[in-house]
Every structure is written in structure tokens, then in C-alpha cells.
Design an enzyme around this catalytic site. Structure first.
Site, PDB file in Angstrom:
ATOM      1  N   HIS A  88      28.239  14.315  36.466  1.00 40.56           N
ATOM      2  CA  HIS A  88      28.638  12.954  36.816  1.00 40.56           C
ATOM      3  C   HIS A  88      27.440  12.182  37.351  1.00 40.56           C
ATOM      4  O   HIS A  88      26.797  12.600  38.308  1.00 40.56           O
ATOM      5  CB  HIS A  88      29.768  12.987  37.841  1.00 40.56           C
ATOM      6  CG  HIS A  88      31.050  13.493  37.253  1.00 40.56           C
ATOM      7  ND1 HIS A  88      31.915  14.323  37.927  1.00 40.56           N
ATOM      8  CD2 HIS A  88      31.596  13.284  36.029  1.00 40.56           C
ATOM      9  CE1 HIS A  88      32.956  14.593  37.128  1.00 40.56           C
ATOM     10  NE2 HIS A  88      32.778  13.981  35.982  1.00 40.56           N
ATOM     11  N   GLU A 107      26.413  11.413  41.066  1.00 37.81           N
ATOM     12  CA  GLU A 107      26.419  12.534  42.016  1.00 37.81           C
ATOM     13  C   GLU A 107      25.006  13.114  42.144  1.00 37.81           C
ATOM     14  O   GLU A 107      24.737  14.287  41.888  1.00 37.81           O
ATOM     15  CB  GLU A 107      27.478  13.552  41.571  1.00 37.81           C
ATOM     16  CG  GLU A 107      28.868  12.885  41.590  1.00 37.81           C
ATOM     17  CD  GLU A 107      29.997  13.699  40.955  1.00 37.81           C
ATOM     18  OE1 GLU A 107      29.792  14.884  40.661  1.00 37.81           O
ATOM     19  OE2 GLU A 107      31.089  13.133  40.764  1.00 37.81           O
ATOM     20  N   HIS A 144      28.981  19.276  42.030  1.00 42.21           N
ATOM     21  CA  HIS A 144      29.466  17.889  42.061  1.00 42.21           C
ATOM     22  C   HIS A 144      29.409  17.374  43.492  1.00 42.21           C
ATOM     23  O   HIS A 144      29.171  18.133  44.429  1.00 42.21           O
ATOM     24  CB  HIS A 144      30.932  17.821  41.591  1.00 42.21           C
ATOM     25  CG  HIS A 144      31.090  18.065  40.114  1.00 42.21           C
ATOM     26  ND1 HIS A 144      31.411  17.068  39.222  1.00 42.21           N
ATOM     27  CD2 HIS A 144      30.964  19.195  39.379  1.00 42.21           C
ATOM     28  CE1 HIS A 144      31.477  17.577  38.004  1.00 42.21           C
ATOM     29  NE2 HIS A 144      31.215  18.870  38.065  1.00 42.21           N
ATOM     30  N   GLU A 171      32.066  20.921  45.282  1.00 39.80           N
ATOM     31  CA  GLU A 171      32.001  19.505  45.643  1.00 39.80           C
ATOM     32  C   GLU A 171      31.207  19.441  46.945  1.00 39.80           C
ATOM     33  O   GLU A 171      31.667  19.911  47.984  1.00 39.80           O
ATOM     34  CB  GLU A 171      33.408  18.928  45.864  1.00 39.80           C
ATOM     35  CG  GLU A 171      34.276  18.893  44.619  1.00 39.80           C
ATOM     36  CD  GLU A 171      33.973  17.716  43.693  1.00 39.80           C
ATOM     37  OE1 GLU A 171      33.135  16.859  44.028  1.00 39.80           O
ATOM     38  OE2 GLU A 171      34.593  17.670  42.624  1.00 39.80           O
TER      39      GLU A 171
HETATM   40  O1  3K0 Z   1      37.458  21.281  38.601  1.00 38.47           O
HETATM   41  C1  3K0 Z   1      37.641  20.218  39.169  1.00 38.47           C
HETATM   42  O2  3K0 Z   1      38.676  19.989  39.813  1.00 38.47           O
HETATM   43  C2  3K0 Z   1      36.596  19.160  39.008  1.00 38.47           C
HETATM   44  C3  3K0 Z   1      36.586  18.164  40.102  1.00 38.47           C
HETATM   45  C4  3K0 Z   1      35.695  16.969  39.803  1.00 38.47           C
HETATM   46  C5  3K0 Z   1      36.234  16.227  38.592  1.00 38.47           C
HETATM   47  O3  3K0 Z   1      35.658  16.383  37.512  1.00 38.47           O
HETATM   48  O4  3K0 Z   1      37.221  15.500  38.719  1.00 38.47           O
HETATM   49  N1  3K0 Z   1      35.660  16.093  40.944  1.00 38.47           N
HETATM   50  S1  3K0 Z   1      34.630  14.791  40.958  1.00 38.47           S
HETATM   51  O5  3K0 Z   1      34.753  14.093  39.733  1.00 38.47           O
HETATM   52  O6  3K0 Z   1      34.943  13.987  42.123  1.00 38.47           O
HETATM   53  N2  3K0 Z   1      33.150  15.332  41.161  1.00 38.47           N
HETATM   54 ZN    ZN Z   2      31.761  15.194  39.733  1.00 37.75          ZN
END
Ligand code: 3K0
Ligand code: ZN
Ligand code: CA
Ligand code: CA
Length: 421
Positions: free
Chosen positions: A180, A183, A309, A382
Site C-alpha cells: 500500500h 504505508e 503494513h 500492521e
Molecule cells: O490481512 C489483512 O487483514 C490485511 C489488512 C490490511 C488490508 O489490506 O486491508 N490493512 S491496511 O490496508 O490498513 N494496511
Molecule cells: Zn496496508
């Protein structure tokens, strides 16, 4: 060559923005998905669970962070309306444009991070950093590329191991960062792993053991176009996706049960747009090809992985597409191992350990494919902060880099160990 291409892209993008500004102001649909900061706002939404957060995402708004039961949600005015109609309470409205204005400087340096963020590596600096690691440690570090981004940028990978030029029979471990765009702290995480494992060799015995007995792959920037786009004007844009058309959310474009379960967006302008097909993004296709290429004589060599992330300070494990612990492709014993190692890592960094779907349902994410397809012990971290206020949480000043990346040293070491279990 690389830097002149980068400049050309910067100039083109800048010209593009100037042309688009009046169109956006008049409210026309904007096909490149760059509407983002114009109308978006963030809110805190109390009393949510995974089901509620999945519903928020389904409406097209996006849960960007979770702290306990409080979700931070990014939404357009229309989405905010829909959320209220669905019974959600939206507090602390903050316009994303205002948040970015607070962070972004009056004086911009196009192509680079703003003042207060100079410690972050842009793409050229990240490449230079990897080159320096290889130059200083040629016996244990080698750089190559897993392929090209949509706009043609290389996606570099660093390999660290003794006898680095040989493909030895040692458990392999993958660390990848910045799927992302915004990030950016994650890129610094990958660079820290690269520097720590090489600078610590051979003096630090634990590091020597890891480097001698593992083959370690580090990909600091998966989303090369997006991360570059997020900073190239000299101001942060709050960008998440890649730069293919309106942008695909790379972490919804992987091919295990892609789009199966209400955990991604069908709308190209959505922040979690899954793309028109699994692997439609060149960046995820390159990741797939690289990981597939580590199957040697029918056996996947990569045994463990962390996909970094931001933000919320969580250690997540598969699956994301279902709230079930035990399901097709996951036995109780396998789940228990994920939970045990995840819990052990979380104890060292103070993050909250949980299954990916405890956050919200995701489909087409990297975790599900790495485990579902290849049985890689795959985690998503995260990182910092736990609670960022809003879009600001993606942009901590550079003085946190050292502390917040060092915070994961022990967890990285645990995963390196566990890859051999
Ligand atoms: O596996 C996951 O739950 C990924 C979490 C990730 C996502 O892709 O939604 N969270 S983020 O976008 O806030 N970095
Ligand atoms: Zn992310
Ligand atoms: Ca080796
Ligand atoms: Ca090998």
C-alpha cells in the site's frame, strides 16, 4: 536511467494534476481515481466488530485502522450518508485534505519527502540503500528484480544468505513491504531488516546463525508506482492503490479465492478495488511469479513470511476470507501454530495478535494466497501507530523510524527461527 524515468513520470503527473484540477472542482467523475483527498473525510466509528467493519467496507467506505472496537473510517460524503443510514455512528469528522494540509509543507521539494520526513527513503534512495548493502557485504547480499510495475519501474529484491550466489538447501524467508503506497514506514522496516542482518554479520552470533542457515528475501517496495506517486509532488496524497487506471488495491488482487467473500470492492474507484481479474496488477503478478519460482522439485522453499503494513499495531494470520479458524486449507493444528507463533511475536512488539478476519473480511490478500496456495507461514504486521487519528496515522515523522522498526527485530528473529521448524 532509472532516475531520469522517474523524473519524466513526475513531470507528466504534475502536468496531469494541473489539467484535472478544474474538472474535479466542477464535480465531474474523475477516471484516474485521483479524487481521493478532495472529498474524503475520516471518522471514528465506535462499537464495531469484524462483521460491522466488513459492512463498512462493503458500502465502499474504508476501515483504515482499528483500536479495540473503535474503527477509523475513510469515506466520501455519500458513503458517510449511507453509513449513517445503516445505523453507524460517525464521530470526529476530519477532511482528509485538511489532515494532509497540516502535514504537508508550504515549501515543497518535488520528488521527495517533505521536511520532517527526510529520513524516509524514496524509490531512488531505497535502491541506493540496497546497492550500498550489496557493496558493503557482497558475500552475503545480492540484489535483483522480481519484475516491473505497471509504469515500468523495477521491483527490487535483496537476497541475504551465506554463499549468496548459490541456491542452497536452506529454509527461505520472505519479508515484503509497501503493498500500500502510503504505508511508507514499512519500507523503512524492510531496509532495517536488510541492514541489521548484514551489518550484524558475522559479529552477532544469532544473526550469523540466521544468515548462514536461511535464505532471506526482502522486497522493500512492492507498490513502486503508488509509493512514488504518493510523494512525487512533494506533498503526501494519501494514496493506497497501484497506478493502473483508477488503481487496484494490490492486497485484494492475489489469486486465492479472489473476490469470493465480500472482502474487496468491485468499483474501480473504491479503495479496496480488487481489479478486473486476479493478478491483473503487474505488481502482484510479479510477486506470484517470484514466489512460484521458489518451488524447487515440487517443494516451496519459502517457509515463512511477513507482509508489512501500517497501521494499528496488529499481528495478523490467515485466513482473511472467512471468520472460521478451521476451514478448507486450514486444520486446527495449523491454526494453532499460527496463533502460537503470532502470539509469541506479538509479545515482543506489543502488537495485538489476531486472525486477519478479526479485523474485517478480506479476499484476494497476500496472506490467504501464501498460505492457501503455498503453505507459507505468512503474517501481516500492521505497524505503528496503534491509533493515528486518521490519515495522519500513515505519516508519522521520521524520528519514529528507528524505534518503530527496531520494535520488530525480535519478531523478525522469531520468524526466521520458526521457518526451520
Ligand atoms: O490481512 C489483512 O487483514 C490485511 C489488512 C490490511 C488490508 O489490506 O486491508 N490493512 S491496511 O490496508 O490498513 N494496511
Ligand atoms: Zn496496508
Ligand atoms: Ca546460504
Ligand atoms: Ca534455496
Amino acid at each position: 536511467m532509472f532516475s531520469s524515468r522517474r523524473k519524466a513520470v513526475t513531470v507528466a503527473a504534475a502536468a496531469c494534476l494541473v489539467l484535472l484540477a478544474p474538472i474535479q472542482a466542477s464535480g465531474s467523475a474523475e477516471p484516474t481515481g485521483a479524487t481521493a483527498a478532495q472529498d474524503l473525510a475520516t471518522y471514528t466509528v465506535p462499537n464495531t466488530d469484524s462483521k460491522a467493519r466488513t459492512e463498512i467496507n462493503r458500502i465502499g467506505a474504508q476501515v483504515i485502522a482499528v483500536s479495540g472496537a473503535v474503527a477509523t473510517v475513510e469515506a466520501t460524503p455519500a458513503q458517510a450518508e449511507q453509513l449513517r443510514a445503516a445505523g453507524f455512528v460517525l464521530n470526529d469528522e476530519t477532511k482528509v485534505a485538511d489532515s494532509l494540509k497540516r502535514i504537508n509543507p508550504a515549501q515543497r521539494v518535488p520528488g521527495d519527502f517533505p521536511p520532517g520526513y527526510e529520513g524516509y527513503h524514496n524509490l531512488d534512495e531505497m535502491n541506493a540503500e540496497l546497492d550500498a548493502v550489496v557493496k558493503d557485504h557482497p558475500d552475503i547480499a545480492a540484489k535483483s528484480s522480481i519484475g516491473k510495475s505497471f509504469q515500468g519501474r523495477d521491483i527490487p529484491v535483496l537476497k541475504i544468505s551465506d554463499n549468496v550466489g548459490q541456491d542452497e538447501d536452506e529454509p527461505e524467508v520472505l519479508f515484503d513491504c509497501n503493498q500500500h503506497a502510503r504505508e511508507h514506514l514499512t519500507t523503512e522496516m524492510c531496509l532495517r531488516i536488510a541492514n541489521r542482518l548484514t551489518d550484524g554479520y558475522p559479529g552477532d552470533q544469532a544473526i550469523k546463525d540466521s544468515v548462514d542457515n536461511r535464505e532471506i528475501w526482502i522486497i522493500p517496495v512492492v507498490n513502486a508506482d503508488g509509493s512514488s506517486y504518493d510523494v512525487e509532488s512533494g506533498e503526501f496524497r494519501g494514496w493506497r492503490k497501484n497506478r493502473q487506471d483508477a488503481g487496484t488495491d494490490l492486497n485484494r488482487n492475489w489469486g486465492y479465492k479472489w473476490g469470493c467473500c465480500g472482502g474487496s470492492d468491485n468499483d474501480p474507484n473504491g479503495e479496496t478495488y480488487r481489479g478486473p481479474a486476479a493478478w491483473s496488477a503487474p505488481e502482484t503478478a510479479a510477486m506470484r511469479d517470484f514466489i512460484d519460482s521458489r518451488v524447487v522439485e515440487g517443494v516451496q522453499q519459502i517457509k515463512a513470511a511477513i507482509d508489512f503494513h501500517t497501521y494499528s499495531e496488529l499481528v495478523l494470520w490467515p485466513f482473511g476470507h472467512t471468520r472460521d479458524d478451521v476451514t478448507e486449507g486450514m486444520t486446527q493444528k495449523e491454526y494453532d501454530r499460527f496463533a502460537r507463533v503470532g502470539g509469541e511475536m506479538a509479545k515482543t512488539n506489543g502488537y495485538t495478535p489476531q486472525q486477519s478476519s478479526d479485523l474485517y473480511i478480506t479476499d484476494g490478500d497476500s496472506l490467504d494466497w501464501m498460505w492457501g496456495q503455498h503453505k507459507i507461514l505468512a503474517y501481516t504486521f500492521e505497524m505503528y501507530p496503534a491509533n493515528g487519528g486518521g490519515i495522519d496515522g500513515f505519516y508519522p515523522p521520521d524520528d519514529v523510524i528507528e524505534k518503530e522498526t527496531a520494535r520488530n527485530d525480535a519478531a523478525v528473529d522469531i520468524l526466521l527461527r520458526e521457518a526451520g521448524a
